[in-house]
Design a protein around this motif. Structure first.
Motif, short mmCIF file in Angstrom:
data_model
loop_
_atom_site.label_atom_id
_atom_site.label_comp_id
_atom_site.label_asym_id
_atom_site.label_seq_id
_atom_site.Cartn_x
_atom_site.Cartn_y
_atom_site.Cartn_z
N LYS A 45 -3.33 -11.52 1.07
CA LYS A 45 -2.62 -12.47 1.93
C LYS A 45 -1.21 -12.01 2.25
CE LYS A 45 -5.69 -15.48 3.13
NZ LYS A 45 -5.97 -15.74 4.55
N PHE A 46 -0.31 -12.98 2.46
CA PHE A 46 1.00 -12.60 2.98
C PHE A 46 2.11 -13.47 2.43
CE2 PHE A 46 0.15 -16.13 5.78
CZ PHE A 46 -1.16 -15.97 6.18
N TYR A 47 3.31 -13.03 2.71
CA TYR A 47 4.52 -13.71 2.28
C TYR A 47 5.45 -13.82 3.49
CZ TYR A 47 8.49 -14.87 -0.71
OH TYR A 47 9.54 -15.51 -1.31
N PRO A 48 6.19 -14.88 3.68
CA PRO A 48 6.33 -16.06 2.84
C PRO A 48 5.05 -16.90 2.74
CG PRO A 48 8.12 -15.90 4.45
CD PRO A 48 7.07 -14.93 4.87
N ILE A 49 5.02 -17.78 1.75
CA ILE A 49 3.85 -18.59 1.47
C ILE A 49 3.64 -19.60 2.58
CG2 ILE A 49 2.89 -20.31 -0.11
CD1 ILE A 49 4.56 -18.87 -2.31
N CYS A 88 2.66 -9.29 -14.71
CA CYS A 88 1.86 -9.66 -13.54
C CYS A 88 2.72 -9.55 -12.29
CB CYS A 88 1.31 -11.08 -13.68
SG CYS A 88 0.21 -11.59 -12.35
N ASP A 89 2.32 -8.66 -11.38
CA ASP A 89 3.01 -8.50 -10.10
C ASP A 89 2.14 -9.02 -8.97
OD1 ASP A 89 5.14 -7.20 -11.40
OD2 ASP A 89 4.18 -5.24 -11.19
N MET A 90 2.73 -9.13 -7.81
CA MET A 90 2.01 -9.61 -6.62
C MET A 90 2.33 -8.69 -5.45
SD MET A 90 2.49 -13.38 -4.87
CE MET A 90 2.13 -13.73 -3.15
N MET A 91 1.29 -8.22 -4.75
CA MET A 91 1.47 -7.37 -3.58
C MET A 91 0.86 -8.05 -2.37
SD MET A 91 0.27 -3.41 -2.84
CE MET A 91 1.20 -2.76 -4.22
N SER A 121 9.00 -4.08 4.36
CA SER A 121 8.79 -3.64 2.99
C SER A 121 10.01 -3.94 2.13
CB SER A 121 8.48 -2.15 2.96
OG SER A 121 7.26 -1.88 3.63
N ARG A 122 9.79 -4.51 0.98
CA ARG A 122 10.86 -4.83 0.03
C ARG A 122 10.24 -5.26 -1.28
NH1 ARG A 122 12.29 -10.95 1.38
NH2 ARG A 122 10.46 -11.48 2.61
N THR A 123 11.01 -5.27 -2.33
CA THR A 123 10.55 -5.75 -3.63
C THR A 123 11.48 -6.86 -4.09
OG1 THR A 123 9.63 -3.60 -4.25
CG2 THR A 123 10.11 -5.12 -6.03
N ILE A 124 10.88 -7.99 -4.47
CA ILE A 124 11.64 -9.14 -4.95
C ILE A 124 11.34 -9.30 -6.43
CG2 ILE A 124 12.02 -11.63 -4.72
CD1 ILE A 124 10.88 -11.36 -1.84
N LEU A 149 7.44 -9.09 -6.79
CA LEU A 149 6.73 -9.42 -5.56
C LEU A 149 6.92 -8.23 -4.61
CD1 LEU A 149 5.29 -11.20 -3.51
CD2 LEU A 149 7.40 -12.47 -3.18
N ILE A 150 5.85 -7.46 -4.42
CA ILE A 150 5.91 -6.24 -3.62
C ILE A 150 5.44 -6.56 -2.21
CG2 ILE A 150 5.14 -3.85 -3.43
CD1 ILE A 150 4.42 -4.07 -6.48
N CYS A 151 6.37 -6.60 -1.27
CA CYS A 151 6.07 -6.94 0.12
C CYS A 151 5.90 -5.67 0.93
CB CYS A 151 7.18 -7.80 0.71
SG CYS A 151 7.42 -9.38 -0.12
#
Length: 381
Positions: A13-17, A42-45, A53-56, A64-66
């Motif tokens: 899926k995608f971000y933002p929620i 636990c990470d989320m991609m 692309s960015r990492t939060i 949170l790997i975007c």
């Protein structure tokens, strides 16, 4: 010697929620970070449709790997960056937890060369994008075979989905869990002051066809004037639903609230007598809004959508009542049956909160999933 921590990646899926699937992914990621960071990293991609692309960093070592999205086709984010990033990162994880439906996540996993354990979270079948499904079908079949375990949000959906009939032996139910809604008394009072002496029926969701709001509006015709229906959400059917309300002379009795903010949402749950989910299609696979309402002790009126888990979430005669889809009259009869008698209402209210606490808390979801992960991890050690 320090015990090695299990490493898990939530993928999809995608971000933002913006929807239920993304919310579940995010809640799992943050839930493990908050409660079990000593046991699990636990990470989320996901694909990012806004900032690239960015990492939060979410705390508790969770990331949170975007991944940058190029464009969106048939509700699917096209993100070559996800393929590249997963290929680079996948060897760092013991388990990849894929959330379906999301063709982009499936393609990225297929091309990653990942050899570890895969958990497939089957939130729903692909319903609307029939053309996409034609092209995606071979990959979907690969994913079903590749998965070591397939999770479903309700036993009904797992048992009745046509896509899962050949893999029943590796399915398991993991109901969605949420944090309880905590209405603030002053906000609840402010909403009730807007509708004095009214029994408030609340509904929430995008204004789209599968939500069945036209039937909820029709239900108002069969309710006395001491009821008011509040529908929160935005969507393409706003003008059409407004017109229907005017045509039926229901102005003031049915109110389209528009977007309800996160700050105001608990108050609407707190102010209403009951929550109504009028959905008419299997696209509504679970209905997280039901358990949010139950957490406030609010009874539910929902629909018996074939092959959907909605009517399982709302246990008929316990947490509320389920009626046939596409029937305004039956929705109204169920609303009156629950809210028309104080003693009856009190029983439904108590049992709704009890069902939430026994099945649908975020803590229970996280703890159950931790057991699932560790059992899989043991198999590959």
């Amino acid at each position: 010697m320090k015990e090695k921590r299990l490493r898990v990646l939530q993928l999809g899926k995608f971000y933002p929620i913006k929807g239920g699937v993304e919310k579940v992914m995010y809640d799992l990621t943050t839930g493990f970070a908050e409660r079990f960071s000593h046991k699990v990293i636990c990470d989320m991609m996901c694909a990012d449709g806004e900032k690239g692309s960015r990492t939060i960093h979410l705390g508790g070592n969770a990331r949170l790997i975007c991944c940058r999205t190029l464009w969106k086709v048939a509700a699917t984010m096209i993100s070559p960056s996800m393929i590249h990033t997963l290929k680079k990162e996948c060897r760092n994880y013991d388990i990849i937890h894929v959330h379906h439906p999301d063709p982009m996540a499936c393609i990225a996993l297929f091309l990653s060369g990942y050899k570890g354990k895969v958990v497939l979270h089957w939130h729903s079948d692909i319903q609307k994008q029939k053309m996409l499904l034609k092209f995606y079908q071979p990959l979907q079949e690969w994913l079903l075979k590749r998965a070591d375990l397939i999770l479903g949000t309700s036993p009904v959906y797992l048992a009745e989905s046509p896509c899962l009939q050949s893999v029943q032996g590796k399915t398991r139910c993991l109901p969605i869990g949420v944090e309880p809604m905590r209405p603030q008394a002053e906000r609840v009072a402010a909403i009730r002051e807007k509708y004095p002496c009214k029994k408030i029926v609340f509904s929430l969701g995008r204004l789209v066809a599968y939500k069945g709001y036209e039937y909820l509006i029709e239900a108002a015709r069969f309710l006395d004037d001491d009821y008011v229906l509040l529908i929160g959400g935005t969507g393409p059917l706003k003008a059409e639903l407004d017109e229907k309300i005017k045509m039926l002379g229901l102005e003031g009795k049915v109110v389209l609230l528009g977007r309800v903010s996160d700050e105001d949402l608990p108050a609407y749950y707190g102010a209403c007598e009951l929550f109504c989910l009028s959905s008419v299609q299997k696209t509504e696979a679970f209905g997280i809004v039901q358990i949010e309402a139950m957490s406030c002790g609010k009874p539910i009126v929902a629909t018996t959508i074939p092959q959907s888990g909605v009517a399982w979430v709302n246990a008929h005669g316990q947490s509320g009542l389920n009626v046939a889809p596409e029937s305004g009259r039956e929705l109204a009869e169920a609303i009156r049956a629950i809210a028309g008698d104080e003693v009856v209402y009190s029983g439904y209210s108590r049992r709704a909160e009890l069902r939430y606490r026994s099945l649908f808390t975020k803590e229970r979801m996280i703890e159950n999933l931790l057991d699932i992960y560790h059992n899989l991890w043991k198999e590959q050690k």
